[in-house]
Design a protein around this motif. Sequence first.
Motif, short mmCIF file in Angstrom:
data_model
loop_
_atom_site.label_atom_id
_atom_site.label_comp_id
_atom_site.label_asym_id
_atom_site.label_seq_id
_atom_site.Cartn_x
_atom_site.Cartn_y
_atom_site.Cartn_z
N ALA A 45 0.84 -1.20 0.00
CA ALA A 45 0.00 0.00 0.00
C ALA A 45 0.87 1.25 0.00
CB ALA A 45 -0.94 -0.01 1.20
N GLY A 46 1.98 1.19 0.72
CA GLY A 46 2.88 2.33 0.80
C GLY A 46 3.59 2.66 -0.49
N THR A 47 3.60 1.74 -1.45
CA THR A 47 4.23 2.03 -2.75
C THR A 47 3.38 2.99 -3.57
OG1 THR A 47 3.17 0.21 -3.96
CG2 THR A 47 5.29 -0.28 -2.86
N GLY A 48 2.10 3.09 -3.21
CA GLY A 48 1.19 3.94 -3.97
C GLY A 48 0.71 3.34 -5.28
N ILE A 49 1.05 2.10 -5.53
CA ILE A 49 0.63 1.44 -6.77
C ILE A 49 -0.83 1.01 -6.63
CG2 ILE A 49 1.01 -0.52 -8.32
CD1 ILE A 49 3.96 -0.50 -7.35
N GLY A 50 -1.65 1.40 -7.60
CA GLY A 50 -3.04 0.97 -7.63
C GLY A 50 -3.16 -0.22 -8.56
N PHE A 51 -3.07 -1.40 -8.01
CA PHE A 51 -3.05 -2.61 -8.84
C PHE A 51 -4.35 -2.76 -9.62
CE2 PHE A 51 -0.22 -3.45 -5.24
CZ PHE A 51 0.95 -3.68 -5.94
N ASP A 52 -4.21 -3.05 -10.90
CA ASP A 52 -5.36 -3.30 -11.77
C ASP A 52 -5.77 -4.77 -11.73
OD1 ASP A 52 -5.41 -0.59 -12.86
OD2 ASP A 52 -3.58 -1.17 -13.91
N LEU A 53 -4.78 -5.64 -11.49
CA LEU A 53 -5.02 -7.08 -11.52
C LEU A 53 -4.02 -7.78 -10.63
CD1 LEU A 53 -6.42 -9.59 -12.85
CD2 LEU A 53 -4.65 -9.46 -14.63
N ALA A 54 -4.51 -8.78 -9.89
CA ALA A 54 -3.64 -9.64 -9.10
C ALA A 54 -3.81 -11.06 -9.62
CB ALA A 54 -4.00 -9.58 -7.62
N LEU A 55 -2.69 -11.70 -9.94
CA LEU A 55 -2.69 -13.12 -10.32
C LEU A 55 -2.09 -13.88 -9.16
CD1 LEU A 55 -1.29 -12.91 -13.98
CD2 LEU A 55 -3.68 -13.09 -13.25
N CYS A 56 -2.84 -14.79 -8.59
CA CYS A 56 -2.42 -15.50 -7.38
C CYS A 56 -2.41 -17.00 -7.63
CB CYS A 56 -3.39 -15.17 -6.24
SG CYS A 56 -2.94 -15.89 -4.65
N SER A 57 -1.33 -17.64 -7.22
CA SER A 57 -1.25 -19.10 -7.28
C SER A 57 -2.42 -19.71 -6.52
CB SER A 57 0.07 -19.55 -6.65
OG SER A 57 0.07 -20.94 -6.39
N ILE A 97 2.41 -13.75 -17.98
CA ILE A 97 2.38 -12.28 -17.99
C ILE A 97 2.09 -11.77 -19.40
CG2 ILE A 97 3.87 -10.25 -17.76
CD1 ILE A 97 5.14 -11.73 -15.31
N ASN A 98 2.63 -12.44 -20.41
CA ASN A 98 2.39 -12.03 -21.80
C ASN A 98 0.91 -12.10 -22.19
OD1 ASN A 98 5.46 -13.56 -23.09
ND2 ASN A 98 5.14 -11.50 -22.30
N GLU A 99 0.12 -12.84 -21.45
CA GLU A 99 -1.32 -12.95 -21.72
C GLU A 99 -2.12 -11.79 -21.15
OE1 GLU A 99 -2.70 -16.70 -20.21
OE2 GLU A 99 -1.21 -17.83 -21.35
N THR A 100 -1.50 -10.94 -20.34
CA THR A 100 -2.19 -9.83 -19.69
C THR A 100 -2.70 -8.84 -20.73
OG1 THR A 100 -0.77 -10.09 -17.76
CG2 THR A 100 -1.94 -8.00 -17.96
N LEU A 101 -3.91 -8.38 -20.54
CA LEU A 101 -4.51 -7.41 -21.45
C LEU A 101 -3.83 -6.06 -21.30
CD1 LEU A 101 -8.30 -8.25 -20.94
CD2 LEU A 101 -6.80 -8.98 -22.81
N ASP A 102 -3.69 -5.33 -22.38
CA ASP A 102 -3.02 -4.04 -22.34
C ASP A 102 -3.84 -2.94 -21.67
OD1 ASP A 102 -0.51 -4.75 -23.27
OD2 ASP A 102 -1.08 -4.51 -25.37
N THR A 103 -5.05 -3.26 -21.24
CA THR A 103 -5.82 -2.31 -20.43
C THR A 103 -5.31 -2.29 -18.98
OG1 THR A 103 -7.47 -4.03 -20.00
CG2 THR A 103 -7.92 -2.50 -21.82
N ILE A 104 -4.46 -3.23 -18.62
CA ILE A 104 -3.86 -3.34 -17.29
C ILE A 104 -2.54 -2.59 -17.28
CG2 ILE A 104 -2.92 -4.96 -15.57
CD1 ILE A 104 -5.97 -5.25 -16.06
N ASP A 105 -2.37 -1.68 -16.31
CA ASP A 105 -1.10 -0.97 -16.17
C ASP A 105 -0.22 -1.56 -15.07
OD1 ASP A 105 -1.61 0.85 -18.22
OD2 ASP A 105 -2.61 2.25 -16.86
N ASP A 106 -0.85 -1.97 -13.97
CA ASP A 106 -0.09 -2.46 -12.80
C ASP A 106 -0.57 -3.86 -12.42
OD1 ASP A 106 1.41 -0.05 -12.49
OD2 ASP A 106 -0.38 0.89 -11.64
N LEU A 107 0.35 -4.81 -12.50
CA LEU A 107 0.05 -6.22 -12.28
C LEU A 107 0.79 -6.72 -11.05
CD1 LEU A 107 -1.06 -8.99 -13.36
CD2 LEU A 107 1.10 -9.19 -14.62
N LEU A 108 0.08 -7.44 -10.19
CA LEU A 108 0.67 -8.08 -9.02
C LEU A 108 0.59 -9.59 -9.22
CD1 LEU A 108 1.72 -8.02 -6.04
CD2 LEU A 108 -0.67 -7.97 -5.34
N VAL A 109 1.71 -10.28 -9.02
CA VAL A 109 1.75 -11.74 -9.12
C VAL A 109 2.16 -12.28 -7.75
CG1 VAL A 109 2.76 -13.75 -10.28
CG2 VAL A 109 2.43 -11.61 -11.56
N ILE A 110 1.32 -13.14 -7.17
CA ILE A 110 1.60 -13.73 -5.86
C ILE A 110 1.96 -15.19 -6.11
CG2 ILE A 110 0.75 -14.19 -3.53
CD1 ILE A 110 -1.31 -11.86 -5.55
N GLY A 111 3.23 -15.53 -5.82
CA GLY A 111 3.69 -16.87 -6.16
C GLY A 111 4.74 -17.40 -5.22
#
Length: 172
Positions: A45-57, A97-111
Amino acid sequence: MSVDTPRRIVLLRHAKADWPQTTDHERPLADRGRTDAPVAGRRLAGTGIGFDLALCSTALRTRETWKLAVQELSERPKTVYEERIYEASPGELIALINETLDTIDDLLVIGHNPGMHGLADILAAESEGDTLTRMTRTGFPTAAFAVLTFNGSWKSVEPGTAKLVDFWAPHA
């Protein structure tokens, strides 16, 4: 979206897991993991990034990590539970990651490791300040995250296309 669109990928390793008599996929968080996951969420939260999508294992420890971390964010991003993240190699993660839509700017991957650390290493052509040194020194421990930036389409993500701009670990 322009090919110069700035984007961010944040790679979050699950928090510390327990070792009960169960399958690896169903290992729950340990007490320390349940403490560290919300701390990681506050740091995200402190990074200020507003995640558009989270991909979680789909592994239990990643789902539990995300459930605790996301509560610390001001807005909950769309979350997709993706079985391909579990035991994925850096190459397999790049393909995802290459499958992510270009409408997404900020992606979080939990793995998991070694995938998260390997992916951060492979993507980062350069780093800001001492981020690469800190990541290398700590070995990407549980509940750690790396922030990488790049310009372009998600389809253009490949080894050496990003810059490591932040790295944080709870006990480093």
